[in-house]
Design a protein around this motif. Sequence first.
Motif, PDB file in Angstrom:
ATOM      1  N   LEU A   1       0.828  -1.290  -0.045  1.00  0.00           N
ATOM      2  CA  LEU A   1       0.340  -0.211  -0.019  1.00  0.00           C
ATOM      3  C   LEU A   1       1.097   1.058   0.023  1.00  0.00           C
ATOM      4  CD1 LEU A   1      -3.061  -0.236   2.671  1.00  0.00           C
ATOM      5  CD2 LEU A   1      -2.413  -1.591   0.117  1.00  0.00           C
ATOM      6  N   THR A   2       0.402   2.285  -1.176  1.00  0.00           N
ATOM      7  CA  THR A   2       1.313   3.344  -0.884  1.00  0.00           C
ATOM      8  C   THR A   2       1.048   4.553  -0.590  1.00  0.00           C
ATOM      9  OG1 THR A   2       2.712   2.619  -2.900  1.00  0.00           O
ATOM     10  CG2 THR A   2       2.943   4.620  -2.138  1.00  0.00           C
ATOM     11  N   ALA A   3       1.187   5.797   0.012  1.00  0.00           N
ATOM     12  CA  ALA A   3       0.692   7.207   0.026  1.00  0.00           C
ATOM     13  C   ALA A   3      -0.832   6.290   1.248  1.00  0.00           C
ATOM     14  CB  ALA A   3      -0.284   7.395  -0.942  1.00  0.00           C
ATOM     15  N   ARG A   4       0.098   5.860   2.059  1.00  0.00           N
ATOM     16  CA  ARG A   4      -1.095   5.185   3.144  1.00  0.00           C
ATOM     17  C   ARG A   4      -0.365   6.144   4.452  1.00  0.00           C
ATOM     18  NH1 ARG A   4      -5.601   2.694   2.754  1.00  0.00           N
ATOM     19  NH2 ARG A   4      -6.422   4.536   4.914  1.00  0.00           N
ATOM     20  N   GLU A   5      -0.717   6.846   5.415  1.00  0.00           N
ATOM     21  CA  GLU A   5       0.008   7.215   6.785  1.00  0.00           C
ATOM     22  C   GLU A   5      -0.811   6.920   7.733  1.00  0.00           C
ATOM     23  OE1 GLU A   5       2.728   9.914   8.282  1.00  0.00           O
ATOM     24  OE2 GLU A   5       1.974  10.352   6.375  1.00  0.00           O
ATOM     25  N   VAL A   6       0.605   6.382   9.169  1.00  0.00           N
ATOM     26  CA  VAL A   6      -0.103   5.468  10.130  1.00  0.00           C
ATOM     27  C   VAL A   6       0.529   6.875  10.941  1.00  0.00           C
ATOM     28  CG1 VAL A   6       0.485   3.729  11.237  1.00  0.00           C
ATOM     29  CG2 VAL A   6       1.392   3.272   8.717  1.00  0.00           C
ATOM     30  N   THR A   7      -1.130   6.540  11.710  1.00  0.00           N
ATOM     31  CA  THR A   7      -0.963   7.584  13.149  1.00  0.00           C
ATOM     32  C   THR A   7      -1.205   6.650  14.150  1.00  0.00           C
ATOM     33  OG1 THR A   7      -3.631   8.591  12.310  1.00  0.00           O
ATOM     34  CG2 THR A   7      -1.965   9.328  11.359  1.00  0.00           C
ATOM     35  N   GLY A   8      -1.341   5.546  14.369  1.00  0.00           N
ATOM     36  CA  GLY A   8      -1.328   4.865  15.056  1.00  0.00           C
ATOM     37  C   GLY A   8      -1.813   3.491  15.636  1.00  0.00           C
ATOM     38  N   LEU A   9      -0.664   3.021  16.811  1.00  0.00           N
ATOM     39  CA  LEU A   9      -1.118   1.482  17.070  1.00  0.00           C
ATOM     40  C   LEU A   9      -1.698   0.942  18.004  1.00  0.00           C
ATOM     41  CD1 LEU A   9       0.907  -1.232  17.232  1.00  0.00           C
ATOM     42  CD2 LEU A   9       2.299  -0.620  17.610  1.00  0.00           C
ATOM     43  N   GLU A  10      -2.865  -0.089  18.200  1.00  0.00           N
ATOM     44  CA  GLU A  10      -3.495   0.057  19.541  1.00  0.00           C
ATOM     45  C   GLU A  10      -3.514  -1.474  19.197  1.00  0.00           C
ATOM     46  OE1 GLU A  10      -7.488   0.976  18.699  1.00  0.00           O
ATOM     47  OE2 GLU A  10      -6.652   2.830  18.566  1.00  0.00           O
ATOM     48  N   VAL A  11      -3.395  -1.891  20.999  1.00  0.00           N
ATOM     49  CA  VAL A  11      -3.454  -3.115  21.391  1.00  0.00           C
ATOM     50  C   VAL A  11      -4.374  -3.505  21.516  1.00  0.00           C
ATOM     51  CG1 VAL A  11      -2.173  -4.657  22.824  1.00  0.00           C
ATOM     52  CG2 VAL A  11      -0.893  -3.259  22.042  1.00  0.00           C
ATOM     53  N   THR A  12      -5.028  -4.909  21.222  1.00  0.00           N
ATOM     54  CA  THR A  12      -6.959  -5.099  22.023  1.00  0.00           C
ATOM     55  C   THR A  12      -6.150  -6.685  22.099  1.00  0.00           C
ATOM     56  OG1 THR A  12      -7.655  -3.789  20.676  1.00  0.00           O
ATOM     57  CG2 THR A  12      -9.062  -4.920  21.641  1.00  0.00           C
ATOM     58  N   GLY A  13      -5.727  -7.293  23.515  1.00  0.00           N
ATOM     59  CA  GLY A  13      -6.002  -8.567  23.657  1.00  0.00           C
ATOM     60  C   GLY A  13      -4.550  -9.292  22.425  1.00  0.00           C
ATOM     61  N   ALA A  14      -4.759 -10.730  21.643  1.00  0.00           N
ATOM     62  CA  ALA A  14      -3.699 -11.081  20.707  1.00  0.00           C
ATOM     63  C   ALA A  14      -3.730  -9.825  19.309  1.00  0.00           C
ATOM     64  CB  ALA A  14      -3.628 -12.686  20.282  1.00  0.00           C
ATOM     65  N   SER A  15      -4.255  -8.774  18.992  1.00  0.00           N
ATOM     66  CA  SER A  15      -4.449  -8.581  17.636  1.00  0.00           C
ATOM     67  C   SER A  15      -3.828  -7.007  17.767  1.00  0.00           C
ATOM     68  CB  SER A  15      -5.720  -8.028  17.565  1.00  0.00           C
ATOM     69  OG  SER A  15      -6.185  -7.209  16.217  1.00  0.00           O
ATOM     70  N   ARG A  16      -3.279  -6.431  16.857  1.00  0.00           N
ATOM     71  CA  ARG A  16      -2.509  -5.524  16.969  1.00  0.00           C
ATOM     72  C   ARG A  16      -2.890  -4.417  15.781  1.00  0.00           C
ATOM     73  NH1 ARG A  16      -1.881  -7.602  20.682  1.00  0.00           N
ATOM     74  NH2 ARG A  16       0.090  -8.284  21.235  1.00  0.00           N
TER      75      ARG A  16
END
Length: 558
Positions: free
Chosen positions: A307-322
């Motif tokens: 994926l191109t030109a996608r800005e990541v703004t956050g990382l969240e942890v929910t159980g085993a999911s990221r």
Amino acid sequence: MTQAASPARTVILTVDDDPGVSRAVARDLRRRYGEGHRIVRAESGDSALEALRELKLRGDQVAVILADYRMPQMNGIEFLEQALDVYPGARRVLLTAYADTNAAIDAINVIDLDHYLLKPWDPPEEKLYPVVDDLLDAWRASDYRPVGACKVVGHRWSARSSGVREFLARNQVPYRWYSSDTPEGQRLLSAAGQNGDRLPLVVTPDGTPLVEPEDPEIAAHVGLATTPTSEFYDLVVIGGGPAGLGAAVYGASEGLRTVLVERSATGGQAGQSSRIENYLGFPDGVSGGQLTDRARRQAAKFGAEILTAREVTGLEVTGASRTIRFSDGSAISAHAVILATGVSYRQLHAPGIAELTGCGVFYGSALTEAAACQGHDVYIVGGANSAGQAAMYLARGAKSVTILVRGSSLTASMSHYLIEQISDAPNISVRTGTVVDSAHGDGHLEQLTLRDVESGHTELVDAQWMFVFIGAAPLTDWLEGTVLRDARGFIVAGPDMTPDGQPPRGWELDRPPYHLETNVPGVFVAGDARAESAKRVASAVGEGAMAVMLVHRYLEQS
């Protein structure tokens, strides 16, 4: 070299040093494909490469390349490896004798060979045409099918116009540049209903005009993937530099549902390098663009989404999911995440620099501007390898290149091979103990004030071009409060988090963090964003591969 006449048809190229064999294969190809394709033949690897470069300059498409294995000076495998850099999407066939079958099999791994044919191939209806038919079908279905070029209309001294050109070039999107004050530029503006006040104008291959577009809008209109196909993956890799690409290749090749997210273009800082000469396996050097393109195609071949030109703004942890959150509010989740966000060049804080950035002042190589430097005096700020590589590249056409270094020499931060090349270049000079005090210009860079660090003496010099390489800052601010970082913003991982043998605060597992694992289980870091990393392409690729190995270990124990 002889060839058919029609320039509009897709090319099939064949090369064999035996004139009789060369004529025979060209004859058989014309008999079946001459009506819809242009058959080009050559009798040496060098002449075939020259033909490919001419075809590239004219914008012609090459679908299939057939090369004889046993050629003097340059054998078929060596030729196909170089042809790969000119036409990476062309399907490759090796013509070989039975005794050379093992070499052909090895070539499948070395140059990603598509097929090999034993000579003689009689009858062609059974042994040649079915193979070429399949390869043509595969080429038509690939990302390298014929596409038109974008047209970009802008102002020479416009930061955004330069940014658009750099974005397209680094993403391997063909385009043509037109200055807004040229007749053709004016015609394109008029056709789009614009008077030139709003630039740049990007005209997509299907004729859609985009006025002052941002990168995501351009990406969506030129065929770059910007939307994930799934909401959940095994692995999300954030960052498309050498570490991220390495992780994507190894993750996808080992069966993980992998998506790579890149905010601008794959390659990172390494992708902007004009020449990398100390990377294993490339004794003659390789450009960052070539290395990046090969790695991107390799990752895609194994099934990784990019994926191109996608800005990541956050990382969240929910159980085993990221969960990864994007700037537009959307999100994707995964079992594991590899942070390969890399670094950006630090900003040069001096009067006039910010106003002239993109208008003669550039961070990094900005290779799209290199042609405009022909015959001019160029200044480069910085003393590491990236600065030296840019100096060598720009010196090919510039009148002079001056490297400005704050320290007393280049030896502290630049590889020995580059220092030797710079000392041998007649139009490159190095000024040590010198910094840029200010930049001056009306709409574009015209002069620089240089200051001697020891004496404080200043000097005003004429300059239209300055490229800045003054260290790196990690792109990790968006991880604040989630992932542990050091005082400079680099991500701390593995043993660096546990110098006293105690797990990091909040660590809940009964094992210590893995070597590249952050304080968040299942979230790993690779490459330049990691604290105390080596800042070399080879080590970044290696860390990307190692991170995937640790992801497997994490998934097995989760």
